[in-house]
Design an enzyme around this catalytic site. Structure first.
Site, mmCIF file in Angstrom:
data_model
loop_
_atom_site.group_PDB
_atom_site.id
_atom_site.type_symbol
_atom_site.label_atom_id
_atom_site.label_comp_id
_atom_site.label_asym_id
_atom_site.label_seq_id
_atom_site.Cartn_x
_atom_site.Cartn_y
_atom_site.Cartn_z
ATOM 1 C CB THR A 143 -6.324 16.782 -3.219
ATOM 2 O OG1 THR A 143 -6.220 17.623 -4.379
ATOM 3 C CG2 THR A 143 -7.098 17.501 -2.138
ATOM 4 C CG ASP B 121 1.063 15.695 -5.830
ATOM 5 O OD1 ASP B 121 1.690 15.996 -6.871
ATOM 6 O OD2 ASP B 121 1.587 15.145 -4.847
ATOM 7 C CE LYS C 55 4.467 13.781 -7.564
ATOM 8 N NZ LYS C 55 3.364 13.583 -6.584
ATOM 9 C CG ASP D 59 0.534 11.548 -21.997
ATOM 10 O OD1 ASP D 59 0.988 11.619 -23.161
ATOM 11 O OD2 ASP D 59 -0.069 10.552 -21.557
ATOM 12 C CE1 TYR E 165 7.871 11.947 4.960
ATOM 13 C CE2 TYR E 165 8.468 9.894 6.053
ATOM 14 C CZ TYR E 165 7.553 10.664 5.341
ATOM 15 O OH TYR E 165 6.327 10.136 5.026
ATOM 16 N NE ARG F 128 3.191 8.681 4.424
ATOM 17 C CZ ARG F 128 4.000 7.907 3.709
ATOM 18 N NH1 ARG F 128 3.989 6.591 3.913
ATOM 19 N NH2 ARG F 128 4.791 8.426 2.792
HETATM 20 P P1 BMP Z 1 4.096 12.074 3.288
HETATM 21 O O1 BMP Z 1 4.505 13.344 4.054
HETATM 22 O O2 BMP Z 1 3.011 11.318 3.936
HETATM 23 O O3 BMP Z 1 5.279 11.229 2.901
HETATM 24 O O4 BMP Z 1 3.430 12.582 1.926
HETATM 25 C C1 BMP Z 1 4.153 13.302 0.950
HETATM 26 C C2 BMP Z 1 3.228 13.762 -0.146
HETATM 27 O O5 BMP Z 1 3.988 14.520 -1.082
HETATM 28 C C3 BMP Z 1 2.581 12.625 -0.924
HETATM 29 O O6 BMP Z 1 1.281 13.045 -1.302
HETATM 30 C C4 BMP Z 1 3.454 12.489 -2.166
HETATM 31 O O7 BMP Z 1 2.722 12.051 -3.285
HETATM 32 C C5 BMP Z 1 3.981 13.901 -2.372
HETATM 33 N N1 BMP Z 1 5.336 13.989 -2.960
HETATM 34 C C6 BMP Z 1 6.446 13.444 -2.346
HETATM 35 O O8 BMP Z 1 6.358 12.871 -1.266
HETATM 36 N N2 BMP Z 1 7.677 13.568 -2.952
HETATM 37 C C7 BMP Z 1 7.861 14.195 -4.137
HETATM 38 O O9 BMP Z 1 8.976 14.296 -4.606
HETATM 39 C C8 BMP Z 1 6.734 14.766 -4.755
HETATM 40 C C9 BMP Z 1 5.483 14.668 -4.156
HETATM 41 O O10 BMP Z 1 4.433 15.227 -4.726
#
Ligand code: BMP
Length: 250
Positions: free
Chosen positions: A62, A93, A95, A98, A204, A223
């Site tokens: 989330t 998530d 992240k 700090d 991707y 997505r």
């Molecule tokens: P999507 O598959 O829709 O691109 O989403 C990827 C998810 O993983 C998002 O929630 C993003 O914040 C997280 N994410 C990422 O894409 N790359 C990273 O290096 C670290 C992540 O947490």
């Protein structure tokens, strides 16, 4: 002969952390290495999605702070019920990035009270090892390298970050786009079967690519699943591809 990857059963034997054990047990039971990223802005969509893909995933990731209508009772209580019903972990998530004292406050206070419900949380390690001591009663998934174009997590950063990650007892694994030592679980986002990018810097690869090339333990798909016409069918497709690639790599 090339060294084969460790199985989830073998990792279960070497891991110390209770949340690492949990996610490995779920993976073995469900024959799944899929984490769905549920990046919704309404609670209704989040809960519907969690109920539909829940049987097929090991964890639901989330970004709780993007919900327009977050409410502890209306959002978190049903989400926890769904996690119990379908046996998946909740991974927030956040992240964190700090100093320890501030992270401690962000983890337990404010609107989201993450420590009340998250099994796993993501954190950068940019604040140094001691800044991670505050994350107790949850497993840290540390950010080693990011999937986005132009990220500053270059090889020098990752080398230093890995020293922290390998030595901190609260860390169960890391987010990265490269191989890591066997005792650290590897979570890889930036996974999509339909496209190579999103026009906003995201990059991707396929489940097969990351599992074979990086020895990824858990693929994180956003997505690719939640934007599909039939999210359940698509979750099953990623689950099947992910598990097949894992078995082929053993
Ligand atoms: P999507 O598959 O829709 O691109 O989403 C990827 C998810 O993983 C998002 O929630 C993003 O914040 C997280 N994410 C990422 O894409 N790359 C990273 O290096 C670290 C992540 O947490």
């Amino acid at each position: 002969q090339e060294k084969k990857r460790l199985s989830y059963e073998q990792k279960l034997e070497i891991t110390e952390h209770s949340f690492a054990k949990k996610i490995l047990e779920i993976a073995i039971e469900k024959r799944s290495n899929l984490i769905a990223s549920a990046d919704f802005i309404t609670t209704q969509e989040l809960l519907n999605f969690a109920d539909i893909v829940g049987p097929h995933i090991v964890a639901l990731k989330t970004h709780i702070d993007i919900l327009n209508d977050f409410d502890a009772d209306e959002t978190i209580l049903p989400l926890k019920d769904l996690a119990a019903k379908h046996n998946f972990l909740l991974m927030e998530d956040r992240k964190f990035a700090d100093i320890g004292n501030t992270q401690e406050l962000q983890f337990s206070y404010g609107t989201f009270k993450i420590s009340n419900w998250a099994d796993l949380i993501t954190s950068h390690v940019i604040g140094g090892s001691k800044s991670l001591d505050c994350f107790v009663n949850a497993g840290i998934v540390a950010i080693l390298g990011m999937s986005s174009e132009g990220t500053l997590t270059d090889s020098h950063y990752r080398e230093e970050a890995l020293k922290i990650i390998e030595n901190h007892p609260n860390i169960v694994g890391c987010v990265a786009q490269n191989k890591v030592p066997d005792n650290i679980l590897l979570f890889t986002p930036g996974v999509n079967l339909g496209t190579s990018g999103d026009g906003k810097g995201q990059q991707y690869n396929s489940p097969e690519h990351v599992i074979k090339n990086y020895n990824t333990d858990f693929i994180i798909v956003g997505r690719g699943i939640y934007k599909a016409d039939d999210p359940e069918l698509e979750a099953l497709r990623y689950k099947t591809e992910g598990w097949q690639a894992y078995q082929d790599a053993l």
